[in-house]
Design a protein around this motif. Structure first.
Motif, PDB file in Angstrom:
ATOM      1  N   VAL A 118     -45.246 -26.725  -8.344  1.00 41.17           N
ATOM      2  CA  VAL A 118     -45.255 -27.068  -6.891  1.00 41.17           C
ATOM      3  C   VAL A 118     -45.247 -28.756  -6.966  1.00 41.17           C
ATOM      4  O   VAL A 118     -45.968 -29.466  -7.527  1.00 41.17           O
ATOM      5  N   GLY A 119     -44.520 -29.180  -5.783  1.00 38.97           N
ATOM      6  CA  GLY A 119     -44.330 -30.723  -5.817  1.00 38.97           C
ATOM      7  C   GLY A 119     -43.134 -31.446  -6.414  1.00 38.97           C
ATOM      8  O   GLY A 119     -43.015 -32.462  -6.355  1.00 38.97           O
ATOM      9  N   GLU A 120     -42.455 -30.454  -7.286  1.00 36.91           N
ATOM     10  CA  GLU A 120     -41.369 -30.871  -7.974  1.00 36.91           C
ATOM     11  C   GLU A 120     -40.212 -30.539  -6.939  1.00 36.91           C
ATOM     12  O   GLU A 120     -39.968 -29.928  -6.344  1.00 36.91           O
ATOM     13  N   PRO A 121     -38.940 -31.388  -7.267  1.00 37.71           N
ATOM     14  CA  PRO A 121     -37.834 -31.002  -6.450  1.00 37.71           C
ATOM     15  C   PRO A 121     -37.037 -29.977  -7.104  1.00 37.71           C
ATOM     16  O   PRO A 121     -37.012 -29.479  -8.330  1.00 37.71           O
ATOM     17  N   LEU A 138     -40.487 -28.381  -3.728  1.00 39.84           N
ATOM     18  CA  LEU A 138     -41.290 -27.091  -3.797  1.00 39.84           C
ATOM     19  C   LEU A 138     -42.737 -27.037  -3.194  1.00 39.84           C
ATOM     20  O   LEU A 138     -43.661 -27.821  -4.081  1.00 39.84           O
ATOM     21  N   ALA A 139     -43.002 -26.608  -1.958  1.00 39.07           N
ATOM     22  CA  ALA A 139     -44.375 -27.006  -1.434  1.00 39.07           C
ATOM     23  C   ALA A 139     -45.339 -26.004  -1.496  1.00 39.07           C
ATOM     24  O   ALA A 139     -46.458 -26.106  -1.548  1.00 39.07           O
ATOM     25  N   GLU A 140     -44.924 -24.627  -1.847  1.00 40.56           N
ATOM     26  CA  GLU A 140     -46.009 -23.414  -1.958  1.00 40.56           C
ATOM     27  C   GLU A 140     -45.123 -22.642  -2.733  1.00 40.56           C
ATOM     28  O   GLU A 140     -43.867 -22.293  -2.642  1.00 40.56           O
ATOM     29  N   LYS A 141     -45.790 -21.947  -3.478  1.00 41.94           N
ATOM     30  CA  LYS A 141     -45.266 -20.824  -4.371  1.00 41.94           C
ATOM     31  C   LYS A 141     -46.337 -19.559  -4.418  1.00 41.94           C
ATOM     32  O   LYS A 141     -47.326 -19.703  -5.060  1.00 41.94           O
ATOM     33  N   GLN A 142     -46.081 -18.648  -3.486  1.00 42.34           N
ATOM     34  CA  GLN A 142     -46.696 -17.257  -3.661  1.00 42.34           C
ATOM     35  C   GLN A 142     -46.034 -16.245  -3.979  1.00 42.34           C
ATOM     36  O   GLN A 142     -45.456 -15.540  -2.839  1.00 42.34           O
ATOM     37  N   PRO A 143     -45.843 -15.786  -5.030  1.00 45.91           N
ATOM     38  CA  PRO A 143     -44.698 -14.849  -5.247  1.00 45.91           C
ATOM     39  C   PRO A 143     -44.780 -13.597  -4.625  1.00 45.91           C
ATOM     40  O   PRO A 143     -46.103 -13.139  -4.257  1.00 45.91           O
ATOM     41  N   PRO A 144     -43.697 -12.902  -4.062  1.00 45.85           N
ATOM     42  CA  PRO A 144     -42.395 -13.528  -4.344  1.00 45.85           C
ATOM     43  C   PRO A 144     -41.802 -14.710  -3.112  1.00 45.85           C
ATOM     44  O   PRO A 144     -40.653 -14.804  -2.936  1.00 45.85           O
TER      45      PRO A 144
END
Length: 201
Positions: A41-44, A9-15
Motif C-alpha cells: 500500500v502506498g506504492e504505484p 495503491l491506497a487500500e487493499k482489502q482482499p479481494p
C-alpha cells in the motif's frame, strides 16, 4: 470504457482494492492471481481494467496482466458465467493452469471451485476448448511474486483471508478451516489466501 488505470495503491482489502488516480479513488475487485502481484500500500501500480455496467451499479475489475483481463472477458461471454464466477475460477487456477485444464478436459479441478458443479464444469470445458486453441502459442505470464509486506497483526491477516475466500463463494466454516490449516506466524493475508486456495483446489 475504462481500459487501464495507473495510480497509487491506497487500500487493499482482499479481494477489493482502492486505487488513487490523481486524487480520484477507484474501487476495483481483482482475482487472487492479481492480488499476489501487487506492491505494498502506498506504492504505484498499473492495472488493466474491465468495467461492467448494470442497472444498479457500475463494477470495475482489475488485472495485473492484460492476458488475465482477456481470460476474464472470455469467461464472462459464456452462458451462465458472471464476473463473480469468473473471478473464482481465476483465483483458484492461474491462466496457464486453466488453459491446460481445458485442453485436458479435466473436470476434477473445476468442480473444486465454488459455484461449479460437475455439469457446469463439463459445459465450461466444452465451450472453452475452441476458444483456448489460440492461447496455446501465447507466452506464459510471469511467475507469481509476492512483494514484501509490512508487518501486520495475525488476526487482521487471517480475517482478511477468510473474508476474501467467502467473497469467492466458499462457506464461512470452510474458509476458516482452510486458513487455519495453512497459517504460520508472520504470514500476510495474500500468503494465507494463496496457500488456502491451493489446499482447496
Amino acid at each position: 470504457m475504462i481500459g487501464r488505470l495507473r495510480g497509487t495503491l491506497a487500500e487493499k482489502q482482499p479481494p477489493h482494492l482502492l486505487l488513487d488516480v490523481n486524487g480520484v479513488g477507484y474501487e476495483l475487485e481483482v482475482p487472487m492471481t492479481t492480488l499476489y502481484r501487487l506492491p505494498a500500500v502506498g506504492e504505484p501500480v498499473t492495472l488493466h481494467a474491465h468495467l461492467v455496467v448494470r442497472e444498479d451499479a457500475h463494477l470495475l475489475y482489475g488485472f495485473f496482466e492484460k492476458r488475465e483481463r482477456e481470460l476474464f472477458r472470455e469467461l464472462i461471454r459464456l452462458n451462465g458465467v458472471g464476473p463473480k464466477l469468473a473471478l473464482a475460477l481465476m483465483s483458484g487456477l492461474e491462466v496457464d493452469e486453466l488453459v491446460r485444464c481445458v485442453q485436458a478436459q479435466d473436470t476434477a479441478a473445476l468442480v473444486k471451485v465454488p459455484g461449479v458443479g460437475k455439469k457446469t464444469a463439463e459445459r465450461l470445458l466444452v465451450e472453452l476448448k475452441d476458444r483456448f486453441k489460440a492461447w496455446e502459442s501465447i507466452p506464459s505470464i510471469a511467475p507469481l511474486v509476492v512483494e514484501p509486506q509490512l508487518a501486520q497483526a495475525v488476526s487482521s491477516a487471517e480475517n482478511d483471508a477468510v473474508s476474501a475466500l467467502i467473497s469467492l463463494g466458499y462457506k464461512p466454516q470452510e474458509a476458516s478451516r482452510a486458513v487455519a490449516a495453512v497459517k504460520e506466524d508472520g504470514m500476510s493475508s495474500e500468503d494465507l489466501i494463496r496457500r488456502a486456495l491451493r489446499g482447496m483446489v
